[in-house]
Design an enzyme around this catalytic site. Sequence first.
Site, PDB file in Angstrom:
ATOM      1  CE1 TYR A 142     102.784 -61.771  16.843  1.00 33.45           C
ATOM      2  CE2 TYR A 142     101.982 -62.928  14.920  1.00 33.45           C
ATOM      3  CZ  TYR A 142     101.906 -62.655  16.272  1.00 33.45           C
ATOM      4  OH  TYR A 142     100.959 -63.282  17.035  1.00 33.45           O
ATOM      5  CE  LYS A 192      93.427 -52.837  25.613  1.00 29.98           C
ATOM      6  NZ  LYS A 192      92.208 -53.217  26.344  1.00 29.98           N
ATOM      7  CG  ASP A 224      89.698 -55.533  26.053  1.00 24.97           C
ATOM      8  OD1 ASP A 224      89.419 -54.949  24.987  1.00 24.97           O
ATOM      9  OD2 ASP A 224      89.819 -54.919  27.132  1.00 24.97           O
ATOM     10  CG  ASP A 248      98.621 -65.549  15.554  1.00 25.57           C
ATOM     11  OD1 ASP A 248      98.022 -66.583  15.202  1.00 25.57           O
ATOM     12  OD2 ASP A 248      99.797 -65.556  15.955  1.00 25.57           O
ATOM     13  CG  ASP A 252      94.430 -70.116  15.973  1.00 24.65           C
ATOM     14  OD1 ASP A 252      94.213 -70.232  14.754  1.00 24.65           O
ATOM     15  OD2 ASP A 252      95.485 -70.491  16.506  1.00 24.65           O
TER      16      ASP A 252
END
Length: 357
Positions: A142, A192, A224, A248, A252
């Site tokens: 980000y 990852k 994943d 992020d 959620d």
Amino acid sequence: MDMKICILPGDGIGPEIIAQAEKVLKKISEKFSHNIDIEHGLIGGVAIDKTSVPLPDETIEKCKASDAVLLGAVGGPKWDNVSHEIRPEKGLLKIRKELGLFANIRPAKVFGPLKEASCLKQEIVDRGIDLVVIRELTGGIYFGEPRGIEEKQGEKLAYNTMVYTEKEIRRIAKVAFDIARVRNKKICSVDKANVLEVSRFWREVIEDEAKNYPDCELTHMYVDNAAMQLVLNPSQFDVIVTSNLFGDILSDEAAVITGSIGMLPSASLGEKNPGLFEPIHGSAPDIAGKDKANPLATILSVAMMFRYTFSLEKEADAIENAVNLVLEQGYRTGDIFTSGCTLVSCSEMGDLVCSNI
Ligand code: NAD
């Protein structure tokens, strides 16, 4: 203990839910003999109305002079058309930056009496869901440079950079291990590493930091798989630590499996500046001013404040136990109401929690 807390009620349901949290602060200060000094500050739309900016300097100064900051929520339709630079949400981003908050802590817990609210199968929920996602908040893709959209050899392209320094990984690792230590000492680092160099480096630094916490059990999981495991078997997790982008998404996902947005607190911590504690939901303009909002996420944010800023476990436990008791007694605000329960207002819920502390 002497404590100085800066309270930023904000917009919409912010002032209503904050008023209940203040009742709880008062009750805790009486019961445990603490001296809590409270200051109020402006943020969001209400700050735009009074000062033309969403985060006046005076608020920043008050926050920096405090031990902890408690925030309601910001935003609403009234300010949807103000210019982009002074939108209410800018106040939120700016205060996080000003306080150097690099660690976002989002517990996702299903309270026993609210098991049915989860969208997962009851047999999965019955195993218990009580985990914390710790997300790195100020680095990663980000904020990484270079970034941009440009044209090369007649073709348009866009790019971002996922970058982490050793210092950034080590400091979030420390936060995560310290939290694991006061929980079940199990920590899962999500990355990852099968594809990304930055994830391989992340893993290396986390493993090195783990040497300082031999009492904690560290595992690694690809993002994943973590996304799948959160819905298949969330009870396997205690503390999840991950980078900004993965956090992020996973925080959620973890929130939504609990089924009730009005129940979820959060904390953002920096190196030594005051931490910021706030519910994860927004200003809920549809129910603002009606005394209908669920104040429990904000009240549980106060519990996090006692635990993480002041290291006062008994006070934090007293608040969390009181919330659980009120739910067991069958009291519900509209958002978590089911038949057979007693519907209560926002302020009644605040009073009920206080009387159970
Ligand atoms: P929201 O979280 O405010 O509301 C979503 C839905 O959940 C609404 O139906 C609302 O009534 C309900 N809800 C939320 N909190 C509740 C509570 N405590 N009790 C009962 N019901 C509750 O999200 P939104 O509608 O997308 O956004 C509304 C405004 O809030 C927007 O201006 C948005 O920018 C802002 N916002 C602020 C924050 C923040 O301050 N951290 C976060 C998200 C959204």
